[in-house]
Design an enzyme around this catalytic site. Structure first.
Site, PDB file in Angstrom:
ATOM      1  CG  HIS A  10      -1.927   0.896   1.164  1.00 41.93           C
ATOM      2  ND1 HIS A  10      -2.888   1.250   0.051  1.00 41.93           N
ATOM      3  CD2 HIS A  10      -2.180   2.125   1.835  1.00 41.93           C
ATOM      4  CE1 HIS A  10      -3.750   1.933   0.500  1.00 41.93           C
ATOM      5  NE2 HIS A  10      -3.427   2.602   1.402  1.00 41.93           N
ATOM      6  CG  ASP A  48      -8.117   6.134  -3.521  1.00 43.00           C
ATOM      7  OD1 ASP A  48      -7.138   6.036  -3.856  1.00 43.00           O
ATOM      8  OD2 ASP A  48      -8.375   5.793  -2.676  1.00 43.00           O
ATOM      9  CE  LYS A  71     -10.399   8.104  -0.414  1.00 45.17           C
ATOM     10  NZ  LYS A  71     -10.618   6.641   0.135  1.00 45.17           N
ATOM     11  NE  ARG A  73     -11.890  10.898   5.899  1.00 44.11           N
ATOM     12  CZ  ARG A  73     -12.389   9.915   6.116  1.00 44.11           C
ATOM     13  NH1 ARG A  73     -13.578   9.822   6.585  1.00 44.11           N
ATOM     14  NH2 ARG A  73     -11.958   8.956   5.505  1.00 44.11           N
ATOM     15  CG  ASP A  97      -7.625   0.791  -4.328  1.00 46.99           C
ATOM     16  OD1 ASP A  97      -6.425   1.053  -4.284  1.00 46.99           O
ATOM     17  OD2 ASP A  97      -8.700   1.251  -3.785  1.00 46.99           O
TER      18      ASP A  97
END
Length: 174
Positions: A10, A48, A71, A73, A97
């Site tokens: 990631h 994203d 994205k 928030r 992803d």
């Protein structure tokens, strides 16, 4: 000892401070090949900004259009997804992803894609965590879920062995 090969981390920057040699390797070529053969998408979407590199690599390997969702928030419980240069009318779209956990982001993205005319939406990832009823949730929004077997999961349809072999060969200097 040559150290490990890590598949689609990631955050690959964590490898920089390890005390042993390590390499980052990606299953995106295998993911692209699988999607091209099984889905034949017209459009690849990154859910994203964090997945842009992976998703754009898949789009380039397939030779199709690419974009991403912004994205934003709003508060601790509200996220708004806005399309960036998105023209998916009549197209087959694959959302790519590194991992899918609960599937919430994918479901929201798929909903947005369908409202903009996508005729099929697929989700593809290296790591299928699929927690908290994710598969059940995803099947309400997407036409297919495609993952590698990096973690044992019910949607393991992409072999990541070649990707790991590339990483090990890189570590060995081959």
């Amino acid at each position: 000892f040559h150290g490990p090969a890590f598949l689609d981390l990631h955050a690959a920057e964590v490898l920089h401070n390890l005390s042993v040699p390590a390499v980052f390797t990606s299953a995106m070529p295998e993911l692209a090949s699988h999607l091209q053969n099984e889905v034949n998408p017209d459009f690849i979407l990154s859910p994203d900004k964090g997945a842009i590199d992976r998703a754009s690599e898949v789009a380039n390997l397939i030779g199709c259009e690419f974009s991403y969702l912004e994205k934003t928030r709003i508060d601790a419980h509200t996220i708004v997804h806005k399309a960036k240069d998105l023209d998916v009318q009549g197209k087959i779209v694959a959302i790519v992803d590194d991992m899918i956990a609960t599937g919430g982001t994918i479901c929201r993205a798929a909903d947005a894609l369908r409202s903009q005319g996508a005729i099929e939406v697929h989700a593809a990832c290296s790591h299928g965590l699929f927690t908290g009823g994710a598969i059940r949730r995803l099947t309400q929004y997407v036409d297919g879920v495609h993952a590698t077997g990096s973690l044992s999961n019910p949607r393991s349809v992409i072999d990541a062995g070649e990707a790991l072999a590339r990483g090990i060969n890189e570590l060995l200097g081959n």
